[in-house]
Scaffold this motif. Structure first.
Motif, PDB file in Angstrom:
ATOM      1  N   VAL A 170      13.883   4.573 -11.347  1.00  0.00           N
ATOM      2  CA  VAL A 170      13.843   3.182 -10.893  1.00  0.00           C
ATOM      3  C   VAL A 170      13.909   3.153  -9.378  1.00  0.00           C
ATOM      4  N   GLN A 171      13.023   2.360  -8.765  1.00  0.00           N
ATOM      5  CA  GLN A 171      13.004   2.191  -7.306  1.00  0.00           C
ATOM      6  C   GLN A 171      13.255   0.727  -6.972  1.00  0.00           C
ATOM      7  N   GLY A 172      14.032   0.486  -5.945  1.00  0.00           N
ATOM      8  CA  GLY A 172      14.331  -0.862  -5.471  1.00  0.00           C
ATOM      9  C   GLY A 172      15.828  -1.098  -5.531  1.00  0.00           C
ATOM     10  N   ARG A 226      20.498  -1.520  -8.918  1.00  0.00           N
ATOM     11  CA  ARG A 226      21.857  -2.023  -9.152  1.00  0.00           C
ATOM     12  C   ARG A 226      21.988  -2.633 -10.543  1.00  0.00           C
ATOM     13  N   TYR A 227      20.996  -3.442 -10.935  1.00  0.00           N
ATOM     14  CA  TYR A 227      21.056  -4.067 -12.257  1.00  0.00           C
ATOM     15  C   TYR A 227      20.931  -3.042 -13.383  1.00  0.00           C
ATOM     16  N   VAL A 228      20.000  -2.099 -13.242  1.00  0.00           N
ATOM     17  CA  VAL A 228      19.813  -1.098 -14.295  1.00  0.00           C
ATOM     18  C   VAL A 228      21.043  -0.205 -14.399  1.00  0.00           C
ATOM     19  N   ALA A 229      21.535   0.280 -13.269  1.00  0.00           N
ATOM     20  CA  ALA A 229      22.724   1.138 -13.284  1.00  0.00           C
ATOM     21  C   ALA A 229      23.938   0.371 -13.812  1.00  0.00           C
ATOM     22  N   LYS A 232      14.333  -0.504  -0.518  1.00  0.00           N
ATOM     23  CA  LYS A 232      13.370  -1.590  -0.605  1.00  0.00           C
ATOM     24  C   LYS A 232      11.985  -1.010  -0.347  1.00  0.00           C
ATOM     25  N   SER A 233      10.985  -1.602  -0.941  1.00  0.00           N
ATOM     26  CA  SER A 233       9.634  -1.056  -0.825  1.00  0.00           C
ATOM     27  C   SER A 233       9.140  -1.030   0.619  1.00  0.00           C
ATOM     28  N   LEU A 270       0.813  -1.220   0.000  1.00  0.00           N
ATOM     29  CA  LEU A 270       0.000   0.000   0.000  1.00  0.00           C
ATOM     30  C   LEU A 270       0.844   1.267   0.000  1.00  0.00           C
ATOM     31  N   GLY A 271       1.921   1.273   0.764  1.00  0.00           N
ATOM     32  CA  GLY A 271       2.797   2.437   0.793  1.00  0.00           C
ATOM     33  C   GLY A 271       3.500   2.648  -0.533  1.00  0.00           C
ATOM     34  N   GLY A 272       3.997   1.572  -1.107  1.00  0.00           N
ATOM     35  CA  GLY A 272       4.649   1.651  -2.407  1.00  0.00           C
ATOM     36  C   GLY A 272       3.688   2.092  -3.496  1.00  0.00           C
TER      37      GLY A 272
END
Length: 131
Positions: A101-103, A108-111, A126-127, A19-21
């Motif tokens: 990007v969040q998470g 790390r993977y995208v960067a 982390k969410s 819900l917060g995410g």
């Protein structure tokens, strides 16, 4: 003339369960679309886009990853490693101004790809921090 801005948003949340995410993503999309940004949201879940009605109501364009290999999924959707590939290729195809990007793992993977450096914004949390 100023060109409208565009962004690809990819948050590592289970949209219905976190819900917060979900509130964070919804408010981010709403804020950007109110400022005339074109917002594309690459979702984690690959089964249906029905749950994202709030995002489409705000004007977001939902993108569902087309990777259907069951070894690339967990109970929430596409795993970060494979989702990062979808984010990079989608951002390059759409040629968005920003990629948000969040998470921690997903960031790390995208960067790590090194292909979006000049337009990549990361929120390596982390969410659970949004709850």
């Amino acid at each position: 003339m100023i060109r409208p801005k565009s962004v690809l948003v990819a948050a590592d949340i289970a949209y219905e369960a976190d819900l917060g995410g979900r509130a964070w993503v919804d408010s981010m999309v709403s804020t950007l679309t109110e400022r005339d940004w074109t917002v594309h949201v690459l979702v984690r879940e690959t089964d249906s886009i029905d749950r994202f009605a709030a995002l489409t109501a705000h004007g977001a364009r939902i993108i569902v990853p087309d990777d259907l290999d069951p070894h690339h999924h967990d109970e929430h959707g596409l795993l970060p490693r494979y989702r990062a590939r979808a984010i990079v290729s989608t951002a390059e195809e759409l040629d968005t101004d920003l990629v948000l990007v969040q998470g921690a793992t997903l960031c790390r993977y995208v960067a790590g790809s090194g292909r979006l450096d000049s337009r990549l914004w990361t929120v390596p949390l982390k969410s659970s921090f949004f709850q």
